[in-house]
Design a protein around this motif. Sequence first.
Motif, PDB file in Angstrom:
ATOM      1  N   LYS A  29       0.670  -1.095   0.091  1.00 25.08           N
ATOM      2  CA  LYS A  29      -0.165   0.141   0.104  1.00 25.08           C
ATOM      3  C   LYS A  29       0.813   1.297  -0.076  1.00 25.08           C
ATOM      4  O   LYS A  29       0.369   2.511  -0.675  1.00 25.08           O
ATOM      5  CB  LYS A  29      -0.931  -0.057   1.298  1.00 25.08           C
ATOM      6  N   PHE A  30       1.782   1.326   0.781  1.00 27.78           N
ATOM      7  CA  PHE A  30       3.015   2.246   0.707  1.00 27.78           C
ATOM      8  C   PHE A  30       3.471   2.581  -0.678  1.00 27.78           C
ATOM      9  O   PHE A  30       3.547   3.838  -1.083  1.00 27.78           O
ATOM     10  CB  PHE A  30       3.958   2.175   1.800  1.00 27.78           C
ATOM     11  N   TRP A  31       4.057   1.638  -1.439  1.00 24.31           N
ATOM     12  CA  TRP A  31       4.710   1.796  -2.644  1.00 24.31           C
ATOM     13  C   TRP A  31       3.473   2.195  -3.479  1.00 24.31           C
ATOM     14  O   TRP A  31       3.744   3.082  -4.473  1.00 24.31           O
ATOM     15  CB  TRP A  31       5.316   0.601  -3.097  1.00 24.31           C
ATOM     16  N   SER A  32       2.132   1.939  -3.439  1.00 26.78           N
ATOM     17  CA  SER A  32       1.076   2.088  -4.299  1.00 26.78           C
ATOM     18  C   SER A  32       1.079   3.452  -4.197  1.00 26.78           C
ATOM     19  O   SER A  32       0.601   4.376  -5.058  1.00 26.78           O
ATOM     20  CB  SER A  32      -0.143   1.341  -4.145  1.00 26.78           C
ATOM     21  N   PHE A  33       0.939   3.959  -2.902  1.00 28.33           N
ATOM     22  CA  PHE A  33       0.605   5.566  -2.535  1.00 28.33           C
ATOM     23  C   PHE A  33       1.741   6.303  -3.149  1.00 28.33           C
ATOM     24  O   PHE A  33       1.327   7.139  -3.609  1.00 28.33           O
ATOM     25  CB  PHE A  33       0.510   5.443  -0.868  1.00 28.33           C
ATOM     26  N   LEU A  34       2.738   5.904  -3.078  1.00 29.76           N
ATOM     27  CA  LEU A  34       4.013   6.848  -3.544  1.00 29.76           C
ATOM     28  C   LEU A  34       3.923   6.747  -5.183  1.00 29.76           C
ATOM     29  O   LEU A  34       4.234   7.959  -5.632  1.00 29.76           O
ATOM     30  CB  LEU A  34       5.454   6.062  -3.204  1.00 29.76           C
ATOM     31  N   LYS A  35       3.575   5.756  -5.779  1.00 29.78           N
ATOM     32  CA  LYS A  35       3.268   5.965  -7.324  1.00 29.78           C
ATOM     33  C   LYS A  35       2.285   6.792  -7.528  1.00 29.78           C
ATOM     34  O   LYS A  35       2.345   7.543  -8.620  1.00 29.78           O
ATOM     35  CB  LYS A  35       3.143   4.192  -7.547  1.00 29.78           C
ATOM     36  N   MET A  36       1.223   6.702  -6.694  1.00 29.41           N
ATOM     37  CA  MET A  36      -0.056   7.560  -7.239  1.00 29.41           C
ATOM     38  C   MET A  36       0.426   9.215  -6.880  1.00 29.41           C
ATOM     39  O   MET A  36      -0.028  10.005  -7.726  1.00 29.41           O
ATOM     40  CB  MET A  36      -1.227   7.354  -6.129  1.00 29.41           C
ATOM     41  N   GLN A  37       1.316   9.485  -5.866  1.00 32.12           N
ATOM     42  CA  GLN A  37       1.825  10.511  -5.685  1.00 32.12           C
ATOM     43  C   GLN A  37       2.766  11.175  -6.690  1.00 32.12           C
ATOM     44  O   GLN A  37       2.430  12.212  -7.181  1.00 32.12           O
ATOM     45  CB  GLN A  37       2.531  10.733  -4.474  1.00 32.12           C
ATOM     46  N   ASN A  38       3.489  10.210  -7.239  1.00 31.17           N
ATOM     47  CA  ASN A  38       4.372  10.730  -8.401  1.00 31.17           C
ATOM     48  C   ASN A  38       3.600  10.951  -9.343  1.00 31.17           C
ATOM     49  O   ASN A  38       3.988  11.789 -10.145  1.00 31.17           O
ATOM     50  CB  ASN A  38       5.464   9.667  -8.333  1.00 31.17           C
ATOM     51  N   LYS A  39       2.864  10.006  -9.826  1.00 29.72           N
ATOM     52  CA  LYS A  39       1.718  10.423 -10.998  1.00 29.72           C
ATOM     53  C   LYS A  39       1.123  11.675 -10.906  1.00 29.72           C
ATOM     54  O   LYS A  39       0.967  12.337 -12.128  1.00 29.72           O
ATOM     55  CB  LYS A  39       0.930   9.050 -11.069  1.00 29.72           C
ATOM     56  N   GLN A  40       0.566  11.720  -9.693  1.00 29.08           N
ATOM     57  CA  GLN A  40      -0.218  13.191  -9.802  1.00 29.08           C
ATOM     58  C   GLN A  40       0.725  14.522  -9.784  1.00 29.08           C
ATOM     59  O   GLN A  40       0.325  15.575  -9.973  1.00 29.08           O
ATOM     60  CB  GLN A  40      -0.821  13.137  -8.475  1.00 29.08           C
ATOM     61  N   ASP A  41       2.182  14.253  -9.429  1.00 30.69           N
ATOM     62  CA  ASP A  41       2.953  15.335  -9.609  1.00 30.69           C
ATOM     63  C   ASP A  41       3.162  15.902 -11.171  1.00 30.69           C
ATOM     64  O   ASP A  41       3.671  16.944 -11.211  1.00 30.69           O
ATOM     65  CB  ASP A  41       4.205  14.946  -8.977  1.00 30.69           C
ATOM     66  N   SER A  42       2.728  15.062 -12.034  1.00 27.79           N
ATOM     67  CA  SER A  42       3.044  15.553 -13.307  1.00 27.79           C
ATOM     68  C   SER A  42       1.836  15.425 -14.092  1.00 27.79           C
ATOM     69  O   SER A  42       1.000  14.495 -13.953  1.00 27.79           O
ATOM     70  CB  SER A  42       4.089  14.620 -13.981  1.00 27.79           C
ATOM     71  N   TYR A  43       1.486  16.065 -15.389  1.00 34.00           N
ATOM     72  CA  TYR A  43       0.447  15.985 -16.153  1.00 34.00           C
ATOM     73  C   TYR A  43       0.702  16.187 -17.377  1.00 34.00           C
ATOM     74  O   TYR A  43       1.712  17.075 -17.536  1.00 34.00           O
ATOM     75  CB  TYR A  43      -0.632  16.762 -15.711  1.00 34.00           C
ATOM     76  N   GLU A  44       0.052  16.201 -18.402  1.00 34.32           N
ATOM     77  CA  GLU A  44       0.262  16.484 -19.856  1.00 34.32           C
ATOM     78  C   GLU A  44      -0.937  17.370 -20.416  1.00 34.32           C
ATOM     79  O   GLU A  44      -1.999  17.605 -19.789  1.00 34.32           O
ATOM     80  CB  GLU A  44       0.183  15.044 -20.680  1.00 34.32           C
ATOM     81  N   ILE A  45      -0.423  18.372 -21.220  1.00 33.49           N
ATOM     82  CA  ILE A  45      -1.458  19.009 -22.051  1.00 33.49           C
ATOM     83  C   ILE A  45      -1.136  18.985 -23.541  1.00 33.49           C
ATOM     84  O   ILE A  45       0.083  18.942 -24.092  1.00 33.49           O
ATOM     85  CB  ILE A  45      -1.325  20.474 -21.411  1.00 33.49           C
ATOM     86  N   ASN A  46      -1.928  19.053 -24.260  1.00 36.70           N
ATOM     87  CA  ASN A  46      -1.848  19.507 -25.773  1.00 36.70           C
ATOM     88  C   ASN A  46      -1.143  20.688 -26.179  1.00 36.70           C
ATOM     89  O   ASN A  46      -1.580  21.727 -25.556  1.00 36.70           O
ATOM     90  CB  ASN A  46      -2.916  19.112 -26.516  1.00 36.70           C
ATOM     91  N   ILE A  47      -0.309  20.602 -27.017  1.00 38.02           N
ATOM     92  CA  ILE A  47       0.173  22.021 -27.311  1.00 38.02           C
ATOM     93  C   ILE A  47      -0.949  22.634 -28.526  1.00 38.02           C
ATOM     94  O   ILE A  47      -1.421  22.031 -29.327  1.00 38.02           O
ATOM     95  CB  ILE A  47       1.446  21.992 -28.298  1.00 38.02           C
ATOM     96  N   ALA A  48      -0.869  24.119 -28.188  1.00 42.61           N
ATOM     97  CA  ALA A  48      -2.556  24.380 -28.614  1.00 42.61           C
ATOM     98  C   ALA A  48      -2.425  24.912 -30.156  1.00 42.61           C
ATOM     99  O   ALA A  48      -3.457  24.998 -30.659  1.00 42.61           O
ATOM    100  CB  ALA A  48      -3.159  25.697 -27.777  1.00 42.61           C
ATOM    101  N   SER A  49      -1.029  25.117 -30.485  1.00 45.04           N
ATOM    102  CA  SER A  49      -1.193  25.753 -31.847  1.00 45.04           C
ATOM    103  C   SER A  49       0.299  25.699 -32.532  1.00 45.04           C
ATOM    104  O   SER A  49       1.081  25.364 -31.855  1.00 45.04           O
ATOM    105  CB  SER A  49      -1.576  27.267 -31.965  1.00 45.04           C
TER     106      SER A  49
END
Length: 216
Positions: free
Chosen positions: A10-30
């Motif tokens: 559970k601890f490692w799953s929590f860490l992976k979830m936190q790391n995943k939430q620390d980054s995100y992707e967006i589309n380049i708009a133009s």
Amino acid sequence: MRFCFLLKSKFWSFLKMQNKQDSYEINIASGALKGRKITLLSSEKTRSTKSIVADSFFDSLRDEVRDSVFAELFGGCGLMAVRALSEGASRAFAFEKDKASFGVLSKNRKNLGLDERFEIFLGDTFSLALDALNGSKIKNWNSRFILYLDPPFSIREGFDNIYEKCVDLLSKLDPDIAVFEHLSSVTLPRSIGKLTLKKSKKFGKTTLSYFFNEKV
């Protein structure tokens, strides 16, 4: 033993979830890279330019950005530099001190195939940018030189005089256009070296201030 194993899982799953939430992707708009994805970080140390602010900047200076040399100071993950290249800038620079952000910046450059046109620097912007951007090679390219400054907000610890330091740095460089992304509560000088403030646009707590060289 089984209980301990479940706790560790559970601890490692929590860490992976936190790391995943620390980054995100967006589309380049133009531009040429429109629809391609760029990764950004959600971090208290770095703060990505909001889409509405970035869109406003490129709507205002799209023609000027084309074929320019574009430098993003305090570049974070490189959003503005990447978008400038997408809009047709001939070359871009980005400077970032935070190692996590620089790692994402480096991956964005590679994943988008921008290695040849995009120079990135890990370290203090104030010490690196002056050497990298005040050299003869910038002028030898015979391109419009645009600076985008998005310094850490002065409300953060250790950055009380961040805007004063930016103004001092800018006075030593010679861009054709410089744009500050800054706290709306901050009043910048009307002129910095050869640059004159032409307009400002407010987005709530954030403001873009546009400075133009007298020769432009």
